[in-house]
Design a protein around this motif. Structure first.
Motif, PDB file in Angstrom:
ATOM      1  N   PRO A 258       0.808  -1.218   0.000  1.00  0.00           N
ATOM      2  CA  PRO A 258       0.000   0.000   0.000  1.00  0.00           C
ATOM      3  C   PRO A 258       0.843   1.270   0.000  1.00  0.00           C
ATOM      4  O   PRO A 258       0.469   2.273  -0.619  1.00  0.00           O
ATOM      5  CB  PRO A 258      -0.821  -0.127   1.292  1.00  0.00           C
ATOM      6  CG  PRO A 258      -0.885  -1.585   1.557  1.00  0.00           C
ATOM      7  CD  PRO A 258       0.434  -2.125   1.093  1.00  0.00           C
ATOM      8  N   GLY A 259       1.987   1.225   0.683  1.00  0.00           N
ATOM      9  CA  GLY A 259       2.881   2.381   0.675  1.00  0.00           C
ATOM     10  C   GLY A 259       3.442   2.671  -0.696  1.00  0.00           C
ATOM     11  O   GLY A 259       3.547   3.838  -1.118  1.00  0.00           O
ATOM     12  N   VAL A 260       3.820   1.611  -1.438  1.00  0.00           N
ATOM     13  CA  VAL A 260       4.314   1.789  -2.807  1.00  0.00           C
ATOM     14  C   VAL A 260       3.218   2.392  -3.682  1.00  0.00           C
ATOM     15  O   VAL A 260       3.455   3.317  -4.475  1.00  0.00           O
ATOM     16  CB  VAL A 260       4.809   0.455  -3.386  1.00  0.00           C
ATOM     17  CG1 VAL A 260       5.167   0.607  -4.864  1.00  0.00           C
ATOM     18  CG2 VAL A 260       6.002  -0.063  -2.605  1.00  0.00           C
ATOM     19  N   ALA A 264       3.437   5.948  -5.639  1.00  0.00           N
ATOM     20  CA  ALA A 264       3.239   6.030  -7.084  1.00  0.00           C
ATOM     21  C   ALA A 264       2.159   7.048  -7.420  1.00  0.00           C
ATOM     22  O   ALA A 264       2.350   7.916  -8.291  1.00  0.00           O
ATOM     23  CB  ALA A 264       2.865   4.652  -7.639  1.00  0.00           C
ATOM     24  N   ARG A 265       1.041   6.955  -6.745  1.00  0.00           N
ATOM     25  CA  ARG A 265      -0.056   7.893  -7.023  1.00  0.00           C
ATOM     26  C   ARG A 265       0.381   9.326  -6.752  1.00  0.00           C
ATOM     27  O   ARG A 265       0.016  10.247  -7.495  1.00  0.00           O
ATOM     28  CB  ARG A 265      -1.262   7.522  -6.169  1.00  0.00           C
ATOM     29  CG  ARG A 265      -1.816   6.134  -6.432  1.00  0.00           C
ATOM     30  CD  ARG A 265      -2.924   6.122  -7.463  1.00  0.00           C
ATOM     31  NE  ARG A 265      -3.170   4.771  -7.947  1.00  0.00           N
ATOM     32  CZ  ARG A 265      -3.949   3.885  -7.343  1.00  0.00           C
ATOM     33  NH1 ARG A 265      -4.541   4.203  -6.214  1.00  0.00           N
ATOM     34  NH2 ARG A 265      -4.132   2.683  -7.869  1.00  0.00           N
ATOM     35  N   VAL A 295      -5.326  -1.481  -5.366  1.00  0.00           N
ATOM     36  CA  VAL A 295      -6.076  -1.259  -6.597  1.00  0.00           C
ATOM     37  C   VAL A 295      -5.072  -0.776  -7.641  1.00  0.00           C
ATOM     38  O   VAL A 295      -4.864   0.429  -7.815  1.00  0.00           O
ATOM     39  CB  VAL A 295      -7.211  -0.240  -6.401  1.00  0.00           C
ATOM     40  CG1 VAL A 295      -7.982  -0.047  -7.708  1.00  0.00           C
ATOM     41  CG2 VAL A 295      -8.160  -0.692  -5.290  1.00  0.00           C
ATOM     42  N   PRO A 296      -4.402  -1.702  -8.321  1.00  0.00           N
ATOM     43  CA  PRO A 296      -3.369  -1.307  -9.281  1.00  0.00           C
ATOM     44  C   PRO A 296      -3.954  -0.503 -10.438  1.00  0.00           C
ATOM     45  O   PRO A 296      -5.122  -0.685 -10.826  1.00  0.00           O
ATOM     46  CB  PRO A 296      -2.815  -2.644  -9.765  1.00  0.00           C
ATOM     47  CG  PRO A 296      -3.227  -3.646  -8.730  1.00  0.00           C
ATOM     48  CD  PRO A 296      -4.523  -3.164  -8.201  1.00  0.00           C
ATOM     49  N   ASP A 297      -3.129   0.379 -10.987  1.00  0.00           N
ATOM     50  CA  ASP A 297      -3.527   1.064 -12.215  1.00  0.00           C
ATOM     51  C   ASP A 297      -3.551   0.083 -13.379  1.00  0.00           C
ATOM     52  O   ASP A 297      -4.430   0.148 -14.243  1.00  0.00           O
ATOM     53  CB  ASP A 297      -2.560   2.208 -12.518  1.00  0.00           C
ATOM     54  CG  ASP A 297      -2.563   3.267 -11.437  1.00  0.00           C
ATOM     55  OD1 ASP A 297      -3.656   3.705 -11.033  1.00  0.00           O
ATOM     56  OD2 ASP A 297      -1.462   3.639 -10.976  1.00  0.00           O
ATOM     57  N   LEU A 298      -2.563  -0.816 -13.413  1.00  0.00           N
ATOM     58  CA  LEU A 298      -2.514  -1.896 -14.393  1.00  0.00           C
ATOM     59  C   LEU A 298      -2.231  -3.188 -13.653  1.00  0.00           C
ATOM     60  O   LEU A 298      -1.421  -3.217 -12.717  1.00  0.00           O
ATOM     61  CB  LEU A 298      -1.411  -1.667 -15.436  1.00  0.00           C
ATOM     62  CG  LEU A 298      -1.448  -0.387 -16.272  1.00  0.00           C
ATOM     63  CD1 LEU A 298      -0.235  -0.325 -17.198  1.00  0.00           C
ATOM     64  CD2 LEU A 298      -2.736  -0.282 -17.074  1.00  0.00           C
TER      65      LEU A 298
END
Length: 459
Positions: A258-260, A264-265, A295-298
């Protein structure tokens, strides 16, 4: 004679079709004479760069059993490296593939389209994490899908860079070799590799230098420092395996993923989850990202997606996926109709056989059978994993020094007893367990007992 030992020949089931008998039978030593003869042909016909875990040739497989050409029935703890999660001859897959093959085997979806491709995309758009609008592009292999995820992220952001992690494995193609951490055998001699790939520390709980309690905070700080050093504005994507595969089935410390995602966001970087090995119910959730609410972007899927046929996918936010211009994605075989039909059979079995719950049950059984071994053996540092993606890491007793020789010996002992296991890990000292999710529990227990006995022989 014990089933653990070679016995007099046992006749195989009369029909070459359908599920093999679901019990372990050793007719010969492994490999048997027919396999050895075929291996001689293989050695003449194939280059040495194609390795082999166990040199037996398969006649048929299904459920939790592989039958070789000598009639030996092996317990399958490999699933073709997490591919045949529904078994290697599941009727729901075989029937759909046969029906599709009788109509057409290929048109190239980029030339003339077919409904199966759209059906697979619809399912992935609906079932991958997140309620946002999604689209899906299909490909053939995991490495191909990872490369396309990077292409999509670059096109969407206008940035070149990619961040990956220690112990990661993402494939054997030119870009994914650069993204993969392990030098030998995956990268040695194949350079120069792709550029604009940056590597950050991964919080490997057993091996974090300052202790597991500091791992998440320090690993996230190291990621932030890396982004500051290379310029976050230059990074298109951060790609991470929610559970590392070839790197040793490493589950990162709580809170790291979750931190990564948050980092990224915050920097406008596309967050990519590589679920090539961990997806499709393998870890006791439909996708391993769900364990920590990611909830990955990809999200990239492959391996178990089509039950043994080559199919992979990139599924993601519609606005990110739209970054690639028309004609920028695809491939001649990408989303082949036979593979799409197989995937629909896999989706059916995930639901009708409740494979998520079965993976959870496999983890409970693995822990019940192997935790006592870990407790008593100084050579087994850790039992870890999620669902039906479990592993033991072997060390030299009294240390955390990796012991790849012990891992090789344990795996070889299992092979002699008719249990197919795989070795992995950055240091080659991890035994991984990837049984089909449909394996009979009695077979699972029997195979685990063989593994436990081999582990106890280490000390």
């Amino acid at each position: 004679m014990s089933i653990f030992e070679p016995s007099s020949p046992v006749a195989a089931p009369a029909s070459p079709h359908g599920q093999p008998e679901q019990r372990r039978i050793l007719v010969t030593e492994l490999p048997g004479p027919r396999s050895m003869a075929l291996q001689q042909r293989r050695d003449r016909a194939l280059p040495p760069g194609l390795g082999t875990t166990l040199p037996v040739f398969v006649e048929r497989a299904g459920g939790g059993i592989i039958v070789d050409v000598d009639g030996n029935h092996l317990i399958d703890f490999a699933s073709g490296i997490a591919v045949t999660s529904v078994g290697a001859s599941a009727p729901a897959v075989v029937g759909r593939v046969q029906e599709q093959a009788a109509t057409f085997t290929h048109t190239c979806f980029l030339v003339t389209e077919y409904e199966g491709y759209v059906d697979v995309a619809d399912w992935l758009n609906e079932h991958t994490p997140g309620e946002h609008a999604k689209t899906t592009a299909l490909f053939s292999t995991g490495a191909e899908a990872i490369e396309n995820a990077v292409k999509i992220a670059r096109a969407s952001t206008g940035r070149p860079g990619v961040v990956v992690f220690d112990h990661a494995y993402h494939g054997r193609s030119l870009l994914t070799m650069a993204m993969t951490a392990k030098e030998k055998p995956y990268k040695a001699g194949f350079g120069p590799l792709a550029t604009d790939v940056h590597r950050a520390p991964f919080p490997y709980p057993l091996r974090w230098p300052t202790g597991v309690e500091h791992a998440t905070e320090e690993a996230l700080a190291a990621l932030e420092e890396l982004l500051e050093r290379v310029g976050a504005e230059n990074i298109a994507a951060i790609v991470v395996e929610p559970v590392q595969g070839e790197g040793g089935f490493v589950v990162p410390t709580t809170g790291f993923l979750p931190g990564v995602q948050e980092i990224a966001r915050g920097h406008g970087i596309v967050f990519v989850a590589d679920e090539v090995q961990s997806g499709m119910a393998r870890t006791g959730s439909l996708f391993a990202s769900e364990h920590e609410g990611l909830v990955p972007d990809l999200i990239v899927t492959a391996k178990a997606l089509a039950g043994g046929l080559p199919l992979s996918a990139v599924t993601g936010r519609a606005e990110v996926m739209a970054g690639a211009a028309p004609g920028g994605l695809g491939g001649t075989y990408a989303g082949n109709p036979l593979a799409c039909a197989a995937a629909l059979g896999v989706f059916e079995m995930v639901q009708t056989h409740d494979l998520v719950s079965r993976a959870q049950r496999i983890e409970r059984v693995v822990r019940e059978r192997l935790e006592p071994v870990v407790a008593e053996s100084l050579a087994v540092a850790e039992l870890r994993g999620r669902g039906a993606m479990m592993a033991v890491e072997l060390v030299r007793p009294g240390t955390l020094d990796p012991d790849p020789e012990a891992a090789a010996a344990v795996s070889a002992a299992c092979h002699r007893q008719g249990v197919l296991t795989l070795v992995c890990g950055t240091f080659g000292n991890v035994i991984r367990m990837l049984p089909p999710l449909v394996i009979d529990e009695d077979l699972l227990v029997e195979g685990l007992d063989v593994l436990a006995a081999a582990l106890r022989e280490l000390v």
